[in-house]
Scaffold this active site. Structure first.
Site, PDB file in Angstrom:
ATOM      1  N   GLU A 177       0.809  -1.226   0.000  1.00  0.00           N
ATOM      2  CA  GLU A 177       0.000   0.000   0.000  1.00  0.00           C
ATOM      3  C   GLU A 177       0.836   1.266   0.000  1.00  0.00           C
ATOM      4  O   GLU A 177       0.548   2.222  -0.717  1.00  0.00           O
ATOM      5  CB  GLU A 177      -0.976  -0.002   1.186  1.00  0.00           C
ATOM      6  CG  GLU A 177      -2.120  -0.995   1.066  1.00  0.00           C
ATOM      7  CD  GLU A 177      -1.748  -2.418   1.439  1.00  0.00           C
ATOM      8  OE1 GLU A 177      -0.583  -2.635   1.867  1.00  0.00           O
ATOM      9  OE2 GLU A 177      -2.591  -3.326   1.301  1.00  0.00           O
ATOM     10  N   HIS A 192     -11.526  -3.902   9.371  1.00  0.00           N
ATOM     11  CA  HIS A 192     -12.029  -3.734   7.998  1.00  0.00           C
ATOM     12  C   HIS A 192     -13.290  -2.881   7.936  1.00  0.00           C
ATOM     13  O   HIS A 192     -14.125  -3.058   7.053  1.00  0.00           O
ATOM     14  CB  HIS A 192     -12.279  -5.107   7.346  1.00  0.00           C
ATOM     15  CG  HIS A 192     -11.025  -5.818   7.002  1.00  0.00           C
ATOM     16  ND1 HIS A 192     -10.318  -6.542   7.928  1.00  0.00           N
ATOM     17  CD2 HIS A 192     -10.321  -5.904   5.852  1.00  0.00           C
ATOM     18  CE1 HIS A 192      -9.241  -7.047   7.352  1.00  0.00           C
ATOM     19  NE2 HIS A 192      -9.207  -6.667   6.098  1.00  0.00           N
TER      20      HIS A 192
END
Lengths: 346, 355
Positions: free
Chosen positions: A81, A150
């Site tokens: 990322e 999440h």
């Protein structure tokens, strides 16, 4: 205008649109359409992210774009990322307009060095000689056991940083128009989308258009209290306003659409009229967008409130996984109704 | 079932001119005598710039400065091999690269005096501003290389970083992506053996930094970083390969930081004088001088003239840097975004910065 309206689901939209020729599409289709149009029109636009060429296409928002534009322009990236954020920054300062997609907001903490120390700073540090026209899209999860890692809503990680913009569109119309505005803004822009918005429908013109960054919108007019509903919470606020209306309480619902910059003028005008303010946010309370709104009212128009502000946020704990706990965890329409009543009783 | 070897990795080491100034003519790149002299003169200019920067810092006329002494060949040899319009992503210890590219020296002095305008790269230079954060610009170079590929430009991007930077995730992530997509990028590791006080042995247990490219699926090579011809050839070959679609290369320039990390450091607290003395004998200018002397390209008089000219150039540039007016206070907010935000407009008035 038809596209300023907000509909909670397909049925609601279809009922309202009956007999009209205006086109309705979902939030995810609006993002897909905006992305596809820009890829088609502008060679400098490309999409990068983990799984963007997956069959599902990041919940449908990039679906099949790689088939149309090739894997060089809709590129599935290695799992890195921070690295891909740096790569997108490198491409942006070299004249490209990358759209970097993360399936979850929770992946953004891995990218903070590149976003905060680099994307947000290049234009400033080098006297406007370099700009970083980078767009980062990230999605708030909810339900299906998304749980602690999440499901987070983290706009405040970025709203504190000069040089960044943070957008949280709630409707398909805004999702399309703000994505285009972000790509051509020239500054690094974080767009935080909510997973539960993806199947919402609304009127969306087929033509290209932009929604101005920094302009909020009144979703419903009312004289008794103002509710600022951010992202998905704009819908919960609308439901609350309808229920309250049946009890004779008229709530004004404001959707700020962009949280950095914030359209404080619009919020202050509304609170001047109602004297009461509830802020419903998708995230936690401390140092949140709601906290900023309250601080700005204190700084700029401290006398306009007739009652203390009430904020509707997540409880001060990570998201639980169990459906039973999750149900209890998320505030919604009922919390907003209670909050509005609390401000009115004062 | 027998255990099979499925991959073997070999790392090449390139040296063309040894410490005695003797060249391996079979490896020698085709450089004209004028080009060799140009390289020598650029090294003298870079060294002059550097030594004056150190003096200016001691006199309080510039801020903290990172010396390039000992690394001139690694910087100038590689920069010379990059074409004029190849994009360069330097770290803070790449003043030599800026000198080689003809960057206005007065702007470099302004930068080191703490003026961001010194890194507002003028038109015609394909340099990105120096990265002070370590290794974070490695993915930027990969991204720029990818942008060039998408635009169909036949160019490369080059990232300069140190042995310390090679321990960062950004380094691996930038290299890995470049390997997967064959991005036209050159990773130029300036292995000067020390990351402030951290020795090379504490950065990695691997024998070389060059071999880290193997994990990303492309070639890594170690070169004698004090041999300008080896650095030049390795970089030139990597540029050609990248421009022909062959993807990235990692070049580890094996060199030595002869000075302290910066003017805020005291290296005598963590390394021995003996170690430094060994490397002083290997420094790149001695070697190039010996090589040129053998070729009849060097005399003491020639070097004196080159040095005198370099001194004069640097003097003029320092004068220019010091005569440059201070920036406007409104610059504090002017460049945060493409245009001022409503809050910034208010703050311009509140802080009294608006004229």
């Amino acid at each position: 205008m038809p596209w300023t309206k907000i509909y909670s689901n397909k049925e609601e939209f279809e009922k309202a649109a009956a007999g009209s020729t205006l086109r309705g599409i979902t939030y995810k289709e609006a993002i897909l359409e905006a992305t596809s149009r820009m890829l088609e029109q502008d060679k400098s636009v490309f999409v990068i992210g983990e799984g963007v060429d997956d069959a599902g296409g990041v919940f449908g928002t990039t679906k099949n774009l790689h088939l149309k534009f090739g894997k060089d322009r809709v590129m599935d990236s290695p799992l890195a990322e921070n690295g891909i954020t740096g790569i997108a920054i490198g491409a942006a300062i070299s004249g490209m307009r990358p759209i970097l997609v993360h399936m979850r907001v929770d992946f953004l903490p891995l990218t903070l060095d590149q976003i905060i120390n680099h994307a947000a700073k290049w234009h400033y540090m080098f006297g406007g000689k370099l700009s970083v026209p980078l767009v980062v899209r990230a999605i708030i999860g909810r339900g299906w056991g998304s749980a602690a890692q999440h499901s987070q809503s983290l706009p405040s990680l970025f709203t504190n940083i000069p040089g960044l913009r943070v957008l949280m569109p709630a409707t398909p119309y805004d999702a399309k128009g703000l994505l285009r505005a972000a790509v051509y803004d020239g500054n690094p822009v974080i767009i935080i989308e909510h997973r539960w918005l993806y199947d919402h429908m609304g009127h969306v013109p087929e033509d290209d258009y932009t929604v101005p960054i920094g302009k909020g919108i009144v979703r419903r007019e009312g004289k008794d209290a103002t509710v600022v509903g951010i992202s998905y919470m704009a819908y919960e606020a609308m439901r609350a306003a309808e229920a309250l209306s049946k009890e004779g309480i008229e709530t004004e619902v404001i959707d700020p659409r962009t949280v950095k910059p914030l359209d404080m003028g619009l919020i202050i005008e509304s609170v001047k009229k109602t004297g009461r303010l509830v802020i419903a946010d998708t995230g936690w309370k401390e140092c949140s967008v709601g906290a900023e709104i309250v601080a700005r009212i204190m700084e700029e128009s401290c006398g306009i409130l007739k009652a203390p502000v009430v904020r509707v946020n997540l409880p001060e704990t990570p998201t639980p996984a169990s459906p039973a706990l999750e149900k209890a965890y998320y505030p919604g329409v009922d919390h907003i109704i209670s909050a509005v009543k609390k401000t009115i009783q004062k | 079932m027998p255990i099979n070897i499925i991959e073997k990795i070999e790392i090449k080491y390139l040296q063309i001119v040894n410490e005695k100034g003797e060249a391996d003519s079979s490896l020698m790149p085709p450089l004209s005598n004028d080009e060799i002299k140009k390289l020598f003169e650029t090294m003298i200019l870079a060294r002059t710039f550097n030594h004056r920067a150190l003096s200016l810092q001691r006199e309080g006329r510039i801020g903290t400065y990172a010396s390039i002494w000992g690394q001139e060949a690694s910087q100038i040899g590689s920069a010379y091999a990059l074409d004029k319009d190849d994009w360069i992503f330097p770290s803070f210890r790449e003043s030599g690269v800026f000198v080689e590219k003809g960057y206005p020296l007065w702007m470099l002095y302004r930068y080191w005096a703490g003026d961001e305008r010194g890194m507002q790269i003028p038109e015609g230079f394909y340099l990105f501003p120096m990265s002070v954060p370590v290794g974070t610009h490695v993915p930027h170079a990969t991204g720029a290389a990818w942008a060039m590929r998408l635009k169909g430009h036949r160019k490369v991007a080059a990232a300069y970083f140190g042995d310390g930077g090679s321990s960062k995730g950004d380094f691996y992530e930038g290299m890995n992506f470049a390997g997967v997509f064959k991005a036209p990028v050159i990773f130029l590791c300036q292995n000067n053996q020390w990351a402030i006080s951290v020795p090379r042995a504490r950065q990695t247990a691997a024998k070389t930094i060059a071999q880290k490219a193997a994990a990303c699926g492309f070639e890594g090579i170690q070169v004698d970083g004090n041999d300008i011809f080896a650095v030049y050839k390795a970089t030139k070959d990597a540029v050609e390969k990248a421009k022909n679609g062959g993807g990235p290369t990692l070049i580890e320039c094996f060199t030595y930081r002869l000075d302290d990390h910066t003017t805020s450091d005291d290296a005598s607290r963590y390394r021995t004088e003996e170690e430094v003395e060994v490397w002083k004998k290997k420094e790149p200018l001695i070697r190039l001088r010996l090589f040129m002397e053998k070729k009849g390209l060097w005399t003491k008089q020639y070097e004196d003239e080159v040095s005198k000219k370099a001194q004069e150039t640097v003097d003029k540039e320092i004068q220019k840097a010091e005569a440059f007016a201070a920036p406007d206070p409104a610059d504090i907010v002017r460049y945060t975004y493409g245009e001022l935000t409503p809050r910034q407009k208010r703050e311009l008035k509140e802080f009294g910065w608006e004229k």
